[in-house]
Enzyme design. Structure first.
Site, PDB file in Angstrom:
ATOM      1  N   HIS A   1      34.800  36.914  43.099  1.00 10.75           N
ATOM      2  CA  HIS A   1      35.315  36.498  41.789  1.00 10.75           C
ATOM      3  C   HIS A   1      35.537  37.674  40.844  1.00 10.75           C
ATOM      4  O   HIS A   1      34.673  38.543  40.738  1.00 10.75           O
ATOM      5  CB  HIS A   1      34.339  35.498  41.149  1.00 10.75           C
ATOM      6  CG  HIS A   1      34.054  34.333  42.042  1.00 10.75           C
ATOM      7  ND1 HIS A   1      32.930  34.260  42.813  1.00 10.75           N
ATOM      8  CD2 HIS A   1      34.796  33.239  42.330  1.00 10.75           C
ATOM      9  CE1 HIS A   1      32.969  33.145  43.532  1.00 10.75           C
ATOM     10  NE2 HIS A   1      34.098  32.511  43.266  1.00 10.75           N
TER      11      HIS A   1
ATOM     12  N   ASP B   1      31.610  39.554  41.398  1.00 13.65           N
ATOM     13  CA  ASP B   1      30.782  39.357  42.596  1.00 13.65           C
ATOM     14  C   ASP B   1      31.684  39.414  43.825  1.00 13.65           C
ATOM     15  O   ASP B   1      32.835  39.840  43.745  1.00 13.65           O
ATOM     16  CB  ASP B   1      29.931  38.078  42.502  1.00 13.65           C
ATOM     17  CG  ASP B   1      30.741  36.795  42.623  1.00 13.65           C
ATOM     18  OD1 ASP B   1      31.957  36.849  42.923  1.00 13.65           O
ATOM     19  OD2 ASP B   1      30.150  35.707  42.420  1.00 13.65           O
TER      20      ASP B   1
ATOM     21  N   SER C   1      36.339  27.701  42.266  1.00  8.63           N
ATOM     22  CA  SER C   1      35.441  28.570  41.500  1.00  8.63           C
ATOM     23  C   SER C   1      36.159  29.431  40.473  1.00  8.63           C
ATOM     24  O   SER C   1      35.542  29.868  39.505  1.00  8.63           O
ATOM     25  CB  SER C   1      34.671  29.481  42.454  1.00  8.63           C
ATOM     26  OG  SER C   1      35.581  30.232  43.233  1.00  8.63           O
TER      27      SER C   1
END
Ligand SMILES: *[C@@H]1O[C@H](CO)[C@@H](O)[C@H](O)[C@H]1NC(C)=O
Ligand SMILES: *[C@@H]1O[C@H](CO)[C@@H](O)[C@H](O)[C@H]1NC(C)=O
Ligand SMILES: *[C@@H]1O[C@H](CO)[C@@H](O)[C@H](O)[C@H]1NC(C)=O
Ligand SMILES: *[C@@H]1O[C@H](CO)[C@@H](O)[C@H](O)[C@H]1NC(C)=O
Length: 362
Positions: free
Chosen positions: A329, A326, A41
């Site tokens: 991240h 978030d 990610s």
């Protein structure tokens, strides 16, 4: 991204017309460096949007600050490879799964949120081997487009960057039934499959490789939320060991593969410093996420809703004041700082090469 796409095709046709007469159609300018991105990610620029799973940044406020719409990046704006593209003066690299994307001459992004080296880490994501399988398709496409010799030249001048293994580690950490010997075997399988992949890219001509080590997972808002604790969790010595393992492995790989060059970025220390000493780096908050819900806004997948309707989560006023966007991240601001270190940071943070050297090298 419509704007970028138009710009991209204009730019390419401009180069083709200006630099390359009709006879050499499809050839790349001498200083052309393609950029191939593999991982999780932290580097995914939208592949997961086209997969059925969680963890895709396909709703606002993901993307809002820079792109003004969600792109699949798990960030309010740009992620590290976007900044690297900007520094290298190349276009943003598209996700492999984007429909209609077939011109791979600038590079491809294969990264997939949640992915690990091992297939079991998050089924449904593009784990490392699948990313490599797609890379093989890209090689075929490049050979058709450019011919074998020019495709090989493109692949050997290209930069290959990686962020992978973090999710394998989280999955193992979360497996309370894992015995010590299972853990050891698991680590060997991760590094074994990782090495196979690097050698596969080298065999196609790849020479410039950039790696980042695993971040301090115990300090993410998600980890703090699950423990409801102010401090960092997990045994950092395990990650430290994995990171020493990576550094040793790269030295070993280099000895076996003539011309193999690598940049190892100390992502762990760089992000940990920003999380723990946020004000020294211009942030107001290194603990809580800008977007999400629960303690420290750290509940996984709690940030973002379709249509951008703000319900069920909170969004900070100014994401540039936060290290974390978030639960797991970094914000665009943190990514910019990390990218600038990877580009040309001090040698104790990135080495023996850095990305500036790679992109400027013939
Ligand atoms: C995702 O799910 C849809 C509907 O269930 C299915 O048609 C599609 O093939 C799936 N895509 C992938 C990549 O698995
Ligand atoms: C850890 O495992 C539990 C139980 O299997 C699961 O509910 C949870 O989502 C897992 N957490 C992560 C971060 O994978
Ligand atoms: C790669 O991972 C698989 C499990 O997915 C394992 O069986 C295999 O031994 C690993 N390969 C290497 C070279 O470690
Ligand atoms: C947006 O919201 C409307 C009304 O709540 C709903 O009908 C529609 O399906 C939503 N669109 C998406 C993409 O979620």
């Amino acid at each position: 991204m419509l704007h970028m796409d138009n710009f991209s095709s204009l730019f390419l046709s401009f180069c083709t017309i200006l630099l390359l007469p009709a006879s050499s159609h499809g050839k790349q300018p001498e200083n052309h460096v393609a950029f191939f991105i593999f991982g999780d990610s932290l580097l995914d620029s939208g592949n997961n949007v086209y997969l059925n799973g969680t963890g895709k940044g396909d709703s606002l406020p993901y993307g809002e600050t820079f792109f003004k719409h969600p792109t699949g990046r798990l960030c309010n704006g740009r992620i590290v490879p976007d900044y690297i593209s900007e520094y290298a003066k190349i276009l943003f690299i598209k996700p492999y799964l984007e429909p209609g994307f077939t011109d791979y001459t600038n590079g491809v992004n294969f990264a997939s949120a949640g992915a690990g080296v091992l297939p079991g880490t998050h089924p449904g994501t593009l784990y490392f081997k699948l990313q490599l399988n797609y890379f093989e398709e890209v090689v075929k496409g490049l050979k058709q487009q450019l011919g074998d010799a020019d495709a090989h030249k493109l692949l050997s001048k290209a930069v290959y960057t990686f962020s992978i293994r973090g999710n394998d580690y989280i999955t193992l950490q979360n497996n309370t039934k894992a015995t010590a010997s299972f853990r050891k075997l698991y680590m060997i399988m991760i590094l074994g499959n990782f090495t196979v992949g690097i050698k596969q890219l080298y065999a196609h001509g790849g020479r410039k490789f950039a790696f980042q080590n695993i971040g301090l997972i115990g300090c993410m808002p998600a980890t703090r939320a699950s423990s409801r604790s102010e401090g960092c969790l997990h045994d950092p010595t395990v990650i430290a060991k994995m990171n020493i393992g990576l550094s040793r492995l790269l030295k070993r790989i280099k000895q076996g593969l003539p011309g193999f060059k690598y940049a190892l970025f100390d992502y762990y220390t760089s992000l940990t410093m920003r999380t723990l000493h946020s004000s020294q780096f211009g942030f107001k908050d290194g603990k809580s996420a800008c977007c999400g819900s629960g303690p420290f806004n750290g509940l996984l997948f709690s940030c973002g809703k379709k249509n951008g309707t703000a319900s069920g989560f909170t969004l900070c006023r100014d994401s540039s004041e936060y290290v974390w966007f978030d639960a797991a991240h970094p914000t665009e601001m943190a990514n910019q700082q990390l990218a600038s270190l990877l580009w040309d940071g001090p040698s104790h943070t990135v080495g023996p090469y850095n990305l500036k050297m790679f992109f400027e090298m013939a």
